[in-house]
Design a protein around this motif. Sequence first.
Motif, PDB file in Angstrom:
ATOM      1  N   ARG A  51      -5.445   5.772  -5.598  1.00  0.00           N
ATOM      2  CA  ARG A  51      -4.092   6.006  -5.094  1.00  0.00           C
ATOM      3  C   ARG A  51      -3.874   7.508  -4.908  1.00  0.00           C
ATOM      4  O   ARG A  51      -4.253   8.320  -5.755  1.00  0.00           O
ATOM      5  CB  ARG A  51      -3.060   5.463  -6.088  1.00  0.00           C
TER       6      ARG A  51
ATOM      7  N   ASP B 206       0.798  -1.224   0.000  1.00  0.00           N
ATOM      8  CA  ASP B 206       0.000   0.000   0.000  1.00  0.00           C
ATOM      9  C   ASP B 206       0.835   1.281   0.000  1.00  0.00           C
ATOM     10  O   ASP B 206       0.268   2.377  -0.089  1.00  0.00           O
ATOM     11  CB  ASP B 206      -0.923   0.037   1.234  1.00  0.00           C
ATOM     12  N   MET B 207       2.174   1.167   0.117  1.00  0.00           N
ATOM     13  CA  MET B 207       2.986   2.377   0.292  1.00  0.00           C
ATOM     14  C   MET B 207       4.258   2.315  -0.550  1.00  0.00           C
ATOM     15  O   MET B 207       5.013   1.346  -0.492  1.00  0.00           O
ATOM     16  CB  MET B 207       3.366   2.528   1.772  1.00  0.00           C
TER      17      MET B 207
ATOM     18  N   GLY C 185       5.929  10.092  -2.624  1.00  0.00           N
ATOM     19  CA  GLY C 185       5.442   8.748  -2.389  1.00  0.00           C
ATOM     20  C   GLY C 185       4.033   8.559  -2.912  1.00  0.00           C
ATOM     21  O   GLY C 185       3.419   9.484  -3.464  1.00  0.00           O
ATOM     22  N   SER C 186       3.521   7.348  -2.748  1.00  0.00           N
ATOM     23  CA  SER C 186       2.153   7.005  -3.142  1.00  0.00           C
ATOM     24  C   SER C 186       1.541   6.125  -2.068  1.00  0.00           C
ATOM     25  O   SER C 186       2.194   5.209  -1.552  1.00  0.00           O
ATOM     26  CB  SER C 186       2.135   6.254  -4.486  1.00  0.00           C
ATOM     27  N   LYS C 187       0.291   6.403  -1.733  1.00  0.00           N
ATOM     28  CA  LYS C 187      -0.444   5.631  -0.740  1.00  0.00           C
ATOM     29  C   LYS C 187      -1.726   5.107  -1.369  1.00  0.00           C
ATOM     30  O   LYS C 187      -2.534   5.886  -1.908  1.00  0.00           O
ATOM     31  CB  LYS C 187      -0.781   6.522   0.464  1.00  0.00           C
TER      32      LYS C 187
ATOM     33  N   TRP D  41       7.699   4.836  -1.624  1.00  0.00           N
ATOM     34  CA  TRP D  41       8.477   6.040  -1.341  1.00  0.00           C
ATOM     35  C   TRP D  41       9.402   6.341  -2.520  1.00  0.00           C
ATOM     36  O   TRP D  41       9.902   5.415  -3.175  1.00  0.00           O
ATOM     37  CB  TRP D  41       9.304   5.870  -0.067  1.00  0.00           C
TER      38      TRP D  41
END
Length: 415
Positions: free
Chosen positions: A372, A326-327, A363-365, A329
């Motif tokens: 997203r 889910d994460m 980053g992306s969550k 960086w």
Amino acid sequence: MKSTLKPRLAGTAALCLVAALVPEFASATEGYFALGYGVAQRGVAGAGVAYSQDGMSSAINPAAAASVGKEFSLGVQVFSPRRSYTGTDTYFVAPGKVESGHEYFLVPNFSYNMPLQNGAVLNFAAYGNGGMNTSYPAVANPNCGYFGGGSGVLCGGKAGVNLNQLFLSVTYAQKMGRLSWGVAPTVAVQSFSARGLAAFGVTANDTDYSTGVGLRAGVQYEVSPQLTLGLSAQTRFEMSKLDDYSNLFENGGDFDIPASITAGLAYHPRPDVTLLLDYSKIFYSDVGAVGNATDAGPMGAPGGAGFGWDDVDVIRLGAEWQQTPDMIWRVGYAHATNPVGPEDVSLNILAPGIVEDHVSFGGSKMLSDNDRLDFSVGYALSNSVKGTLPASMGGGTVKLEMHQFSASVGWTRRF
């Protein structure tokens, strides 16, 4: 019917948003080319010619769209360039340091990636360049009468310029075994305005527009599961003339968009880590209004004076770490050569695109299985250029300075 209509409406709304903001965005990191055009790309300092992050990757390399499924992306960057000049023993500008105002800009971007039944992909994207933007306040110049009057940079009136470029592209891309390729016919719309330039013989201050068409194309090749190579290029955009500024830009208002080329690689030392390396060259010197020397001849004449910019070479390094499902960086660094030499500081008071070193983080969550959130921040380290003005401008020295901040946020929906 309902599911098909939603992305169409979202795409139309995003495109209208981008078009509405054309006069109000600016971005200057590699001359006046943007460091990256999507939020995820900015997190790795614009690297990724060999890597497909999302639909906005098509703005770096059209071939990247071939490896992206059906998705819609929308993002915005808050961009803050800080630019100034300092005059010493000069009649041309007021003595002391003068800082440009208008320090915050919104830079939107949009893409929609749509797989086709034949295995190919269509990608629609809107994004922008800008950054030849300055807005100097009125500053008293005790030497105003030296050149027989006037206003602007010379005599203390408000002065500055604003250049923006919007790109609307349609990409066709396909993956064939290890090779991905893509082509992107692209329409460009640019706007330009200036004020307070009587010292340069320019009295227009309205916004003028020009349009043009160019082509971007690229390939990606998977050498192995760990290594992918990428190559992309953009043709020169032959733009219609900015008629209101025919006495400023070379050849009666010509202001074309220069060609560029990028090559690079993406390396996966382990499944959760991607390392990126890009090299780009932007051919500013081939566009007379930008590349001609400031003393090349009368402004606006064929072969006349330009901003004196050299070609820009850019090295970008980026790293992406998938911490969890889910994460993600990201971190990046880019170094761009400075296009402005000491001999050309006079006209580049108006366009101090001189920063060289850039650092970024992002980053992306994953918010859900389909949504997203992307984010990134960037900083361009302060750089300066100091030059001596010619005797025809009264001599003395001018020092240009610039640094930049940016923060971006975006949303991606996968279907």
